[in-house]
Design a protein around this motif. Structure first.
Motif, mmCIF file in Angstrom:
data_model
loop_
_atom_site.group_PDB
_atom_site.id
_atom_site.type_symbol
_atom_site.label_atom_id
_atom_site.label_comp_id
_atom_site.label_asym_id
_atom_site.label_seq_id
_atom_site.Cartn_x
_atom_site.Cartn_y
_atom_site.Cartn_z
ATOM 1 N N ILE A 1 0.687 -0.817 0.062
ATOM 2 C CA ILE A 1 0.504 -0.026 -0.121
ATOM 3 C C ILE A 1 0.206 1.586 0.380
ATOM 4 O O ILE A 1 0.641 2.420 -0.786
ATOM 5 C CB ILE A 1 -1.088 0.049 1.359
ATOM 6 C CG1 ILE A 1 -1.884 -0.660 1.409
ATOM 7 C CG2 ILE A 1 -1.488 1.065 1.580
ATOM 8 C CD1 ILE A 1 -3.238 -1.400 2.105
ATOM 9 N N GLU A 2 2.260 1.251 0.848
ATOM 10 C CA GLU A 2 2.880 2.797 0.512
ATOM 11 C C GLU A 2 3.585 2.566 -0.571
ATOM 12 O O GLU A 2 3.467 3.422 -0.956
ATOM 13 C CB GLU A 2 4.134 2.287 2.326
ATOM 14 C CG GLU A 2 3.157 2.492 3.492
ATOM 15 C CD GLU A 2 4.370 2.841 4.615
ATOM 16 O OE1 GLU A 2 5.770 2.682 4.260
ATOM 17 O OE2 GLU A 2 3.392 3.164 5.936
ATOM 18 N N GLU A 3 3.738 1.424 -0.845
ATOM 19 C CA GLU A 3 4.520 1.356 -2.637
ATOM 20 C C GLU A 3 3.550 2.462 -3.462
ATOM 21 O O GLU A 3 4.013 3.434 -3.928
ATOM 22 C CB GLU A 3 5.102 0.576 -3.194
ATOM 23 C CG GLU A 3 6.825 0.271 -2.726
ATOM 24 C CD GLU A 3 7.236 1.301 -2.098
ATOM 25 O OE1 GLU A 3 8.191 1.514 -3.148
ATOM 26 O OE2 GLU A 3 7.336 1.730 -0.887
ATOM 27 N N PHE A 4 2.159 1.835 -3.444
ATOM 28 C CA PHE A 4 0.885 2.237 -4.426
ATOM 29 C C PHE A 4 1.162 3.646 -4.146
ATOM 30 O O PHE A 4 0.686 3.916 -5.284
ATOM 31 C CB PHE A 4 0.247 1.053 -4.048
ATOM 32 C CG PHE A 4 -1.037 1.716 -4.705
ATOM 33 C CD1 PHE A 4 -1.298 2.248 -6.396
ATOM 34 C CD2 PHE A 4 -2.568 2.775 -3.597
ATOM 35 C CE1 PHE A 4 -2.523 2.883 -6.199
ATOM 36 C CE2 PHE A 4 -3.105 3.080 -3.579
ATOM 37 C CZ PHE A 4 -3.358 3.972 -5.758
ATOM 38 N N LEU A 5 0.833 4.138 -2.926
ATOM 39 C CA LEU A 5 0.515 5.648 -2.528
ATOM 40 C C LEU A 5 1.915 6.522 -3.371
ATOM 41 O O LEU A 5 1.928 7.676 -3.994
ATOM 42 C CB LEU A 5 0.252 6.151 -1.456
ATOM 43 C CG LEU A 5 0.201 7.396 -1.550
ATOM 44 C CD1 LEU A 5 -0.988 7.894 -2.343
ATOM 45 C CD2 LEU A 5 -0.302 7.863 0.628
ATOM 46 N N PHE A 6 3.838 6.348 -2.377
ATOM 47 C CA PHE A 6 4.171 6.968 -2.545
ATOM 48 C C PHE A 6 5.216 7.100 -4.527
ATOM 49 O O PHE A 6 5.260 7.609 -4.658
ATOM 50 C CB PHE A 6 5.085 6.460 -1.495
ATOM 51 C CG PHE A 6 4.760 7.101 -0.446
ATOM 52 C CD1 PHE A 6 5.021 8.284 0.069
ATOM 53 C CD2 PHE A 6 4.462 5.707 0.604
ATOM 54 C CE1 PHE A 6 4.439 8.944 1.112
ATOM 55 C CE2 PHE A 6 3.976 6.381 2.075
ATOM 56 C CZ PHE A 6 4.387 8.049 2.136
ATOM 57 N N ARG A 7 5.370 5.215 -4.576
ATOM 58 C CA ARG A 7 5.949 5.178 -5.538
ATOM 59 C C ARG A 7 4.947 5.326 -6.901
ATOM 60 O O ARG A 7 5.716 5.905 -7.677
ATOM 61 C CB ARG A 7 6.792 3.973 -5.418
ATOM 62 C CG ARG A 7 8.489 3.567 -5.794
ATOM 63 C CD ARG A 7 8.643 5.048 -4.532
ATOM 64 N NE ARG A 7 8.944 4.281 -2.945
ATOM 65 C CZ ARG A 7 8.885 4.660 -2.114
ATOM 66 N NH1 ARG A 7 9.158 6.350 -1.703
ATOM 67 N NH2 ARG A 7 8.531 3.848 -1.005
ATOM 68 N N GLY A 8 4.067 4.574 -6.780
ATOM 69 C CA GLY A 8 2.950 4.562 -8.088
ATOM 70 C C GLY A 8 2.383 6.080 -7.814
ATOM 71 O O GLY A 8 2.403 6.418 -9.037
ATOM 72 N N VAL A 9 1.815 6.570 -6.971
ATOM 73 C CA VAL A 9 0.863 7.932 -7.250
ATOM 74 C C VAL A 9 1.595 9.278 -8.042
ATOM 75 O O VAL A 9 1.988 9.724 -8.065
ATOM 76 C CB VAL A 9 -0.028 7.819 -6.416
ATOM 77 C CG1 VAL A 9 -1.767 8.940 -7.005
ATOM 78 C CG2 VAL A 9 -1.531 6.844 -6.310
ATOM 79 N N ILE A 10 1.869 8.845 -5.895
ATOM 80 C CA ILE A 10 2.729 10.647 -6.266
ATOM 81 C C ILE A 10 4.188 10.477 -6.856
ATOM 82 O O ILE A 10 4.325 11.976 -7.347
ATOM 83 C CB ILE A 10 3.396 11.065 -4.588
ATOM 84 C CG1 ILE A 10 2.052 10.914 -3.725
ATOM 85 C CG2 ILE A 10 4.381 11.684 -4.357
ATOM 86 C CD1 ILE A 10 2.444 10.733 -1.992
ATOM 87 N N GLN A 11 5.432 9.126 -7.056
ATOM 88 C CA GLN A 11 5.862 9.761 -7.575
ATOM 89 C C GLN A 11 5.535 9.766 -9.302
ATOM 90 O O GLN A 11 6.198 10.760 -9.785
ATOM 91 C CB GLN A 11 7.174 8.655 -7.311
ATOM 92 C CG GLN A 11 8.311 8.614 -8.130
ATOM 93 C CD GLN A 11 9.692 7.668 -8.127
ATOM 94 O OE1 GLN A 11 9.616 7.509 -6.721
ATOM 95 N NE2 GLN A 11 9.755 7.174 -9.107
ATOM 96 N N GLY A 12 4.981 8.841 -9.298
ATOM 97 C CA GLY A 12 4.256 8.998 -11.095
ATOM 98 C C GLY A 12 3.856 10.123 -11.607
ATOM 99 O O GLY A 12 4.408 11.113 -12.397
ATOM 100 N N ARG A 13 3.218 10.694 -10.314
ATOM 101 C CA ARG A 13 2.522 12.637 -11.338
ATOM 102 C C ARG A 13 3.650 13.165 -10.874
ATOM 103 O O ARG A 13 3.872 14.600 -11.912
ATOM 104 C CB ARG A 13 1.649 12.914 -9.825
ATOM 105 C CG ARG A 13 0.605 13.772 -10.121
ATOM 106 C CD ARG A 13 -0.387 14.443 -11.297
ATOM 107 N NE ARG A 13 -0.653 15.501 -11.139
ATOM 108 C CZ ARG A 13 -0.514 16.276 -12.359
ATOM 109 N NH1 ARG A 13 0.548 15.810 -12.890
ATOM 110 N NH2 ARG A 13 -0.886 17.361 -12.397
ATOM 111 N N LEU A 14 4.825 13.220 -10.105
ATOM 112 C CA LEU A 14 5.590 14.071 -10.012
ATOM 113 C C LEU A 14 6.474 14.200 -11.488
ATOM 114 O O LEU A 14 6.752 15.256 -11.950
ATOM 115 C CB LEU A 14 6.320 13.665 -8.284
ATOM 116 C CG LEU A 14 6.447 14.876 -7.238
ATOM 117 C CD1 LEU A 14 6.600 14.075 -5.970
ATOM 118 C CD2 LEU A 14 5.925 16.270 -7.572
#
Length: 252
Positions: free
Chosen positions: A155-168
């Motif tokens: 779940i943390e990887e989904f939010l941080f690497r997937g969603v947030i890093q992906g958006r940035l």
């Protein structure tokens, strides 16, 4: 499986600022929301006859807070699609190399951070899981061990690497996206030390935050190299497993 592709137009200065503020908002909402959930459950416990067990606060409140992270990510993706490389499949030998290399790199960084902290002073750096384990260390660490691998790390990887890093990445490129996300990853762990009763101004706590941020940078880099959220989730889970396992061995 990927979410719908975002637009590929070159972002303007305004769009870059908006992307950065969006990432900050996601980090703040997930972090403070998780804090309020844990604190709220701890206040609700005695009112519904569950007593004041901090171990229960950690297991239930912490579990709900982790679900909140997932809810924040899913809600944002419904509002604004981001490309996420899940790569759900059986790991290959090549994946095994990335996993072992990532695990080794993170362990080395963590040890170096600990050495630096010891050079400049210590201070309390007890997080929520360590504080909760005082009541029943074998049970808490055992449950945490399983929950970490199957629940927390993915779940943390989904939010941080997937969603947030992906958006940035869409506005700032890979290195800047990894850097911003990893700093946010470290800072969002501060509430864990607050619940653990640590002095948030101590060298020990900030050494831990820097170590977590460095871990996030390595995970972010590996995500970009492997295009596999599965691989970095496994690495994340194994890193936590090492720490939990050592804590469990210490009380056996």
């Amino acid at each position: 499986m990927k979410h719908p592709q975002p637009t590929t137009e070159t972002p303007t200065g305004y769009e870059s600022v908006r992307t950065f503020l969006t990432a900050v908002a996601l980090l703040a909402i997930s972090s403070f929301g998780g804090l309020l959930i844990i604190d709220g459950f701890s206040r609700l416990q005695p009112l519904v006859g569950l007593g004041d067990s901090f171990a229960l606060t950690f297991l239930v409140g912490g579990g709900l807070a982790t679900l909140w992270f997932a809810a924040v990510g899913v809600a944002y993706l419904r509002f604004r699609p981001v490309t996420i490389h899940y790569d759900l499949r059986w790991p290959t030998l090549r994946d095994g190399g990335w996993i072992l290399g990532g695990l080794a790199g993170i362990i080395v960084v963590s040890l170096l951070a600990e050495v630096v902290v010891n050079l400049f002073g210590s201070g309390s750096a007890t997080n929520i899981s360590t504080a909760a384990a005082i009541e029943n260390p074998v049970f808490i660490y055992s449950v945490f061990l399983v929950g970490n691998l199957l629940f927390i790390a993915p779940i943390e990887e989904f939010l941080f690497r997937g969603v947030i890093q992906g958006r940035l990445r869409e506005s700032f490129g890979t290195i800047t996206a990894i850097t911003i996300t990893s700093v946010g990853f470290g800072l969002t762990h501060i509430p864990s030390y607050w619940f653990g009763g640590s002095d948030l101004l101590s060298v020990g706590v900030w050494g831990a935050v820097v170590s977590i941020a460095a871990t996030g940078f390595i995970l972010g880099y590996l995500y970009e190299r492997t295009n596999s959220l599965l691989t970095v989730s496994i690495i994340h889970g194994l890193v936590n497993t090492v720490g939990i396992g050592l804590a469990l061995l210490a009380v056996l």
